[in-house]
Write an enzyme that holds these catalytic residues in place. Structure first.
Site, PDB file in Angstrom:
ATOM      1  N   CYS A   1       0.223   4.955   6.931  1.00  0.00           N
ATOM      2  CA  CYS A   1      -0.404   4.764   8.248  1.00  0.00           C
ATOM      3  C   CYS A   1       0.615   4.121   9.186  1.00  0.00           C
ATOM      4  O   CYS A   1       1.115   3.024   8.922  1.00  0.00           O
ATOM      5  CB  CYS A   1      -1.652   3.883   8.125  1.00  0.00           C
ATOM      6  SG  CYS A   1      -2.819   4.450   6.862  1.00  0.00           S
TER       7      CYS A   1
ATOM      8  N   ARG B   1     -18.008  -3.772  17.575  1.00  0.00           N
ATOM      9  CA  ARG B   1     -17.165  -4.923  17.245  1.00  0.00           C
ATOM     10  C   ARG B   1     -15.872  -4.924  18.067  1.00  0.00           C
ATOM     11  O   ARG B   1     -15.083  -3.982  18.010  1.00  0.00           O
ATOM     12  CB  ARG B   1     -16.839  -4.934  15.752  1.00  0.00           C
ATOM     13  CG  ARG B   1     -18.092  -4.934  14.893  1.00  0.00           C
ATOM     14  CD  ARG B   1     -17.805  -5.227  13.432  1.00  0.00           C
ATOM     15  NE  ARG B   1     -19.017  -5.051  12.641  1.00  0.00           N
ATOM     16  CZ  ARG B   1     -19.996  -5.946  12.553  1.00  0.00           C
ATOM     17  NH1 ARG B   1     -19.901  -7.090  13.205  1.00  0.00           N
ATOM     18  NH2 ARG B   1     -21.065  -5.703  11.821  1.00  0.00           N
TER      19      ARG B   1
ATOM     20  N   CYS C   1       0.383   0.375  10.332  1.00  0.00           N
ATOM     21  CA  CYS C   1       0.025  -0.679   9.369  1.00  0.00           C
ATOM     22  C   CYS C   1       1.238  -1.377   8.766  1.00  0.00           C
ATOM     23  O   CYS C   1       2.096  -0.739   8.135  1.00  0.00           O
ATOM     24  CB  CYS C   1      -0.847  -0.083   8.261  1.00  0.00           C
ATOM     25  SG  CYS C   1      -1.456  -1.352   7.114  1.00  0.00           S
TER      26      CYS C   1
ATOM     27  N   CYS D   1     -19.185  -7.348   3.180  1.00  0.00           N
ATOM     28  CA  CYS D   1     -18.557  -6.078   3.557  1.00  0.00           C
ATOM     29  C   CYS D   1     -17.218  -5.972   2.836  1.00  0.00           C
ATOM     30  O   CYS D   1     -16.554  -6.985   2.600  1.00  0.00           O
ATOM     31  CB  CYS D   1     -18.353  -6.013   5.071  1.00  0.00           C
ATOM     32  SG  CYS D   1     -17.574  -4.475   5.662  1.00  0.00           S
TER      33      CYS D   1
ATOM     34  N   CYS E   1     -16.152 -10.236   5.230  1.00  0.00           N
ATOM     35  CA  CYS E   1     -15.525  -8.951   4.931  1.00  0.00           C
ATOM     36  C   CYS E   1     -14.256  -9.169   4.100  1.00  0.00           C
ATOM     37  O   CYS E   1     -13.414 -10.002   4.461  1.00  0.00           O
ATOM     38  CB  CYS E   1     -15.149  -8.231   6.219  1.00  0.00           C
ATOM     39  SG  CYS E   1     -16.521  -8.090   7.396  1.00  0.00           S
TER      40      CYS E   1
ATOM     41  N   CYS F   1     -19.600   0.819   8.271  1.00  0.00           N
ATOM     42  CA  CYS F   1     -18.809   0.211   9.339  1.00  0.00           C
ATOM     43  C   CYS F   1     -17.641   1.150   9.589  1.00  0.00           C
ATOM     44  O   CYS F   1     -16.774   1.319   8.724  1.00  0.00           O
ATOM     45  CB  CYS F   1     -18.320  -1.176   8.914  1.00  0.00           C
ATOM     46  SG  CYS F   1     -17.234  -1.987  10.110  1.00  0.00           S
TER      47      CYS F   1
ATOM     48  N   CYS G   1       0.829  -1.198   0.000  1.00  0.00           N
ATOM     49  CA  CYS G   1       0.000   0.000   0.000  1.00  0.00           C
ATOM     50  C   CYS G   1       0.869   1.255   0.000  1.00  0.00           C
ATOM     51  O   CYS G   1       1.909   1.300   0.669  1.00  0.00           O
ATOM     52  CB  CYS G   1      -0.929   0.001   1.211  1.00  0.00           C
ATOM     53  SG  CYS G   1      -2.064   1.414   1.258  1.00  0.00           S
TER      54      CYS G   1
END
Length: 320
Positions: free
Chosen positions: A58, A262, A61, A130, A98, A190, A54
């Site tokens: 972040c 969650r 991550c 999702c 998901c 979500c 990616c």
């Protein structure tokens, strides 16, 4: 609490957040029982359909290309393999499936077309579908909805004030814009965040304030504890205290009573007793994975979750 509010003040949330823990959990458990079954927990399966590489930065991550982690970059999975995993997830008690792709944003290319076909196939299995694919345009959200997408995940991560400390490759407004596109397309939202990023209690309160004052509350609110991935800038932060997780879950439950709250990342470092406190505070959903990973971080085994459900008298929520 019999009504839904979208006008919570920072001061009101601060007072809730700082209440004595046992009193706070009692209030949250009472709200939970008003709006939900106390024993039904939605079991969701999360699958990384495209891993690593990616372009975002972040700080938490392990899938960011710029960090030197041990995560193996994997191209977008084949549709049939994804559908096979989804079918096994349903057989194991999951009612939501998901799919996550480590993209900054969705691009209108052949990979997006393949994801749309996956959504159609999983929807046909009778599962809630999702996706979390990064930023979305309104048109892309409409196409996902037409394919049968039930929900879209796009977390705020933290407060607007603290956001620039953990991400520089996008702004907080980008997050909110994607949520708006998802909502306009008729897809359920979500959206939650992560604690343990080095933020203050005020930042946690600020994130909850933003979520609870959206024009419509997210139908699903994931509360994540930072998974400290070696090679990322946050690798040396301390483990999130379980009582901080309980407190966040309890306040989220009170502020957003209809939402599925969650208990997400961090469960692998929690005992059954600690997870039980989270359920008592209002959590009514967990993520599972047959690979024992939550994307690229550890997650409890399916058998461990079944044993925990049996011990605590919990049952998987059906979407039928």
């Amino acid at each position: 609490m019999e009504q839904i509010r979208n006008d919570w003040s920072i001061e009101e949330i601060k007072l809730l957040y700082h209440e004595p823990l046992l009193e706070l959990v009692y209030k949250a458990a009472t709200v939970h029982r008003t709006w939900h079954s106390s024993s039904a927990v939605q079991v969701c399966t999360l699958l990384s359909i495209k891993t690593g590489g990616c372009t975002e930065d972040c700080a938490y991550c392990g899938q960011a290309a710029r960090y030197h982690t041990n995560i193996t970059v994997k191209a977008l999975m084949d549709k049939e393999e994804v559908l096979s995993i989804a079918a096994r997830a349903k057989a194991s008690g999951s009612s939501r499936f998901c799919m996550a792709a480590a993209w900054r944003e969705v691009r209108d290319n052949k990979d997006f077309e393949r994801v749309l076909e996956m959504v159609k196939g999983i929807n046909a299995l009778g599962l809630e579908v999702c996706c979390t694919l990064g930023m979305l345009t309104e048109t892309q959200a409409e196409r996902l909805q037409a394919a049968g997408l039930y929900a879209y995940n796009h977390n705020l991560d933290s407060s607007e004030r603290y956001y620039d400390e953990i991400i520089s490759t996008r702004i907080y407004g980008d997050r909110l814009n994607t949520l708006n596109n998802v909502r306009k397309a008729g897809i359920s939202v979500c959206c939650g965040g992560i604690i343990g990023l080095g933020e203050t209690h005020e930042d946690r309160i600020g994130m909850l304030h933003t979520l609870s004052n959206l024009p419509q509350h997210p139908e699903s609110v994931p509360i994540n504890a930072l998974a400290r991935v070696p090679g990322t800038p946050l690798q040396d932060l301390t483990k999130v205290d379980v009582w901080d997780m309980v407190r966040m879950i309890a306040v989220a439950r009170i502020l957003m009573p209809k939402a599925m709250v969650r208990l997400s990342a961090g469960r692998s470092e929690m005992s059954t007793t600690e997870q039980a406190w989270c359920f008592m505070a209002g959590a009514n959903s967990i993520f599972t994975s047959e690979s024992e990973e939550l994307l690229v971080t550890p997650n409890p085994k399916l058998d461990e979750d079944r044993a925990m459900f049996e011990l605590l008298g919990l049952t998987p929520l059906s979407n039928k």
